[in-house]
Design an enzyme around this catalytic site. Structure first.
Site, PDB file in Angstrom:
ATOM      1  N   GLY A  65       0.841  -1.206   0.000  1.00  0.00           N
ATOM      2  CA  GLY A  65       0.000   0.000   0.000  1.00  0.00           C
ATOM      3  C   GLY A  65       0.870   1.249   0.000  1.00  0.00           C
ATOM      4  CG  ASN A  86       0.528   1.261   4.787  1.00  0.00           C
ATOM      5  OD1 ASN A  86       0.094   1.945   5.710  1.00  0.00           O
ATOM      6  ND2 ASN A  86       0.329   1.582   3.509  1.00  0.00           N
ATOM      7  CB  SER A 102      -6.909   0.576  12.978  1.00  0.00           C
ATOM      8  OG  SER A 102      -7.913   1.511  13.312  1.00  0.00           O
ATOM      9  CE1 TYR A 110      -9.374  -0.381   8.212  1.00  0.00           C
ATOM     10  CE2 TYR A 110      -9.861   0.345  10.448  1.00  0.00           C
ATOM     11  CZ  TYR A 110      -9.064   0.394   9.318  1.00  0.00           C
ATOM     12  OH  TYR A 110      -7.953   1.212   9.302  1.00  0.00           O
ATOM     13  CB  ALA A 121     -12.917  -8.631  12.637  1.00  0.00           C
ATOM     14  CE  LYS A 178      -6.297  -1.888   9.412  1.00  0.00           C
ATOM     15  NZ  LYS A 178      -5.003  -1.888   8.721  1.00  0.00           N
ATOM     16  CB  ILE A 224      -3.870   9.184   9.822  1.00  0.00           C
ATOM     17  CG1 ILE A 224      -3.483   8.392  11.089  1.00  0.00           C
ATOM     18  CG2 ILE A 224      -2.655   9.846   9.172  1.00  0.00           C
ATOM     19  CD1 ILE A 224      -2.889   9.189  12.213  1.00  0.00           C
TER      20      ILE A 224
HETATM   21  P1  NDP Z   1      -4.928   4.940   1.636  1.00  0.00           P
HETATM   22  O1  NDP Z   1      -6.216   4.531   1.058  1.00  0.00           O
HETATM   23  O2  NDP Z   1      -4.398   6.313   1.380  1.00  0.00           O
HETATM   24  O3  NDP Z   1      -3.766   3.904   1.203  1.00  0.00           O
HETATM   25  C1  NDP Z   1      -3.968   2.522   1.198  1.00  0.00           C
HETATM   26  C2  NDP Z   1      -3.141   1.964   0.059  1.00  0.00           C
HETATM   27  O4  NDP Z   1      -3.322   0.530   0.050  1.00  0.00           O
HETATM   28  C3  NDP Z   1      -3.624   2.486  -1.302  1.00  0.00           C
HETATM   29  O5  NDP Z   1      -2.514   2.829  -2.111  1.00  0.00           O
HETATM   30  C4  NDP Z   1      -4.373   1.297  -1.867  1.00  0.00           C
HETATM   31  O6  NDP Z   1      -4.404   1.241  -3.260  1.00  0.00           O
HETATM   32  C5  NDP Z   1      -3.566   0.154  -1.297  1.00  0.00           C
HETATM   33  N1  NDP Z   1      -4.340  -1.083  -1.355  1.00  0.00           N
HETATM   34  C6  NDP Z   1      -5.643  -1.270  -1.028  1.00  0.00           C
HETATM   35  N2  NDP Z   1      -6.007  -2.527  -1.251  1.00  0.00           N
HETATM   36  C7  NDP Z   1      -4.904  -3.166  -1.727  1.00  0.00           C
HETATM   37  C8  NDP Z   1      -4.652  -4.492  -2.149  1.00  0.00           C
HETATM   38  N3  NDP Z   1      -5.614  -5.428  -2.153  1.00  0.00           N
HETATM   39  N4  NDP Z   1      -3.420  -4.796  -2.596  1.00  0.00           N
HETATM   40  C9  NDP Z   1      -2.451  -3.869  -2.626  1.00  0.00           C
HETATM   41  N5  NDP Z   1      -2.629  -2.594  -2.249  1.00  0.00           N
HETATM   42  C10 NDP Z   1      -3.844  -2.247  -1.795  1.00  0.00           C
HETATM   43  O7  NDP Z   1      -5.066   4.679   3.187  1.00  0.00           O
HETATM   44  P2  NDP Z   1      -4.115   5.067   4.411  1.00  0.00           P
HETATM   45  O8  NDP Z   1      -2.784   5.485   3.953  1.00  0.00           O
HETATM   46  O9  NDP Z   1      -4.896   5.934   5.294  1.00  0.00           O
HETATM   47  O10 NDP Z   1      -4.031   3.646   5.135  1.00  0.00           O
HETATM   48  C11 NDP Z   1      -2.828   2.893   5.281  1.00  0.00           C
HETATM   49  C12 NDP Z   1      -3.031   1.900   6.404  1.00  0.00           C
HETATM   50  O11 NDP Z   1      -3.260   2.604   7.615  1.00  0.00           O
HETATM   51  C13 NDP Z   1      -4.249   0.984   6.205  1.00  0.00           C
HETATM   52  O12 NDP Z   1      -3.933  -0.321   6.626  1.00  0.00           O
HETATM   53  C14 NDP Z   1      -5.283   1.596   7.126  1.00  0.00           C
HETATM   54  O13 NDP Z   1      -6.224   0.652   7.555  1.00  0.00           O
HETATM   55  C15 NDP Z   1      -4.402   2.082   8.255  1.00  0.00           C
HETATM   56  N6  NDP Z   1      -5.018   3.097   9.086  1.00  0.00           N
HETATM   57  C16 NDP Z   1      -5.389   4.317   8.562  1.00  0.00           C
HETATM   58  C17 NDP Z   1      -5.985   5.255   9.376  1.00  0.00           C
HETATM   59  C18 NDP Z   1      -6.396   6.593   8.865  1.00  0.00           C
HETATM   60  O14 NDP Z   1      -7.038   7.323   9.633  1.00  0.00           O
HETATM   61  N7  NDP Z   1      -6.078   6.988   7.657  1.00  0.00           N
HETATM   62  C19 NDP Z   1      -6.230   4.981  10.794  1.00  0.00           C
HETATM   63  C20 NDP Z   1      -5.807   3.682  11.241  1.00  0.00           C
HETATM   64  C21 NDP Z   1      -5.213   2.792  10.404  1.00  0.00           C
HETATM   65  P3  NDP Z   1      -5.657   1.916  -4.054  1.00  0.00           P
HETATM   66  O15 NDP Z   1      -5.462   3.402  -3.902  1.00  0.00           O
HETATM   67  O16 NDP Z   1      -5.525   1.417  -5.430  1.00  0.00           O
HETATM   68  O17 NDP Z   1      -6.901   1.438  -3.350  1.00  0.00           O
END
Ligand code: NDP
Length: 242
Positions: free
Chosen positions: A9, A85, A137, A150, A152, A154, A183
């Site tokens: 990610g 991530n 999370s 989500y 479950a 995390k 975030i």
């Molecule tokens: P974003 O949506 O900005 O980034 C997530 C990234 O993961 C995207 O680039 C997305 O690609 C990629 N992705 C999604 N599904 C897949 C997959 N099946 N295979 C490969 N890549 C994938 O989210 P965040 O940066 O906010 O989140 C990052 C992590 O932080 C996540 O695990 C989220 O749950 C966690 N988190 C975020 C919080 C927040 O408030 N933002 C709070 C707590 C945890 P695409 O754009 O193509 O979907």
């Protein structure tokens, strides 16, 4: 010899910030993401003087993940840091949650962590200081109405983190989880105003966090200073879940 980090990610908000932060520390970066459009990010990373490559992969696909991990090890000569991530949300109340949305979120958020950890475990064991950092999370710690899938996934990451920490400690690999609160990224951008207001009122520091703050914590956990920390879950949430 420089270290190599794999960031799933890595094209998204938090993943991109971690990539840029680790590159500032001289770490080579392999970005893994669903979309292949990482040219601009890779150019930025190379501008910081490190090697960078982008790999398209659905992290929930065990076979695809195995092929990509093998390719990264071949391209970079090894892996020292794995940042699990990649994550998605498909929110709904339990009564309305479909089986498909439950399965999809658990497959990406939890099974994706298993896939990359399993496929890279041997490479990480060969590193002099292997590090695994899983992005959980506060939803996995506290639960959150509308996020049964989500939360479950995390919470599952936390159990996985502690087990992997125990199994790989004898091989010098640490495994920790970061539990962010709210975030500012794509994931939280479209929350309705009323939800945002409710969220802010529950955060003692009265603001959302930014990806750079999460990246700073990840960089610490990846560093030599964190060598004696393993199996830990660190909240970064403005005090929300204390
Ligand atoms: P974003 O949506 O900005 O980034 C997530 C990234 O993961 C995207 O680039 C997305 O690609 C990629 N992705 C999604 N599904 C897949 C997959 N099946 N295979 C490969 N890549 C994938 O989210 P965040 O940066 O906010 O989140 C990052 C992590 O932080 C996540 O695990 C989220 O749950 C966690 N988190 C975020 C919080 C927040 O408030 N933002 C709070 C707590 C945890 P695409 O754009 O193509 O979907």
């Amino acid at each position: 010899m420089s270290r190599v980090a794999v960031i799933t990610g890595g094209a998204g908000g938090i993943g991109r910030a971690i990539a840029l932060r680790l590159a500032q520390d001289g770490v080579d970066i392999a970005i893994v993401d669903r979309s292949a459009e990482c040219d601009e990010l890779c150019a930025l990373l190379r501008g910081l003087g490190v090697r960078a490559g982008a790999y398209q992969c659905d992290v929930s696909d065990f076979e695809q993940a195995g092929a990509v991990c093998g390719q990264i090890v071949a391209d970079f000569g090894g892996v020292d840091i794995l940042i699990n991530n990649a994550g998605i949300t498909k929110d709904n109340l339990l009564l309305r949650m479909s089986e498909a949305d439950f399965d999809l979120v658990v497959d990406v958020n939890l099974k994706g962590v298993f896939n990359f950890t399993k496929h890279l475990s041997k490479a990480l064991m060969r590193s002099p200081a292997g590090r695994i950092i899983n992005i959980s999370s506060v939803s996995g710690l506290m639960g959150n109405a509308g996020q049964v899938n989500y939360s479950a996934s995390k919470a599952g990451i936390i159990g996985l983190t502690k087990t992997v920490a125990r199994e790989l400690a004898p091989r010098g690999v640490t495994c920790n989880a970061i539990a962010p609160g709210f975030i500012e990224t794509e994931m939280t951008r479209d929350l309705p105003g009323s939800v945002k207001a409710a969220v802010l009122s529950a955060i003692p520091l009265k603001r959302m966090g930014n990806p750079g703050e999460v990246a700073g914590l990840a960089a610490f956990l990846a560093s030599e200073q964190a060598a004696y920390i393993t199996g830990e879950v660190i909240r970064i949430d403005g005090g929300m879940a204390m």
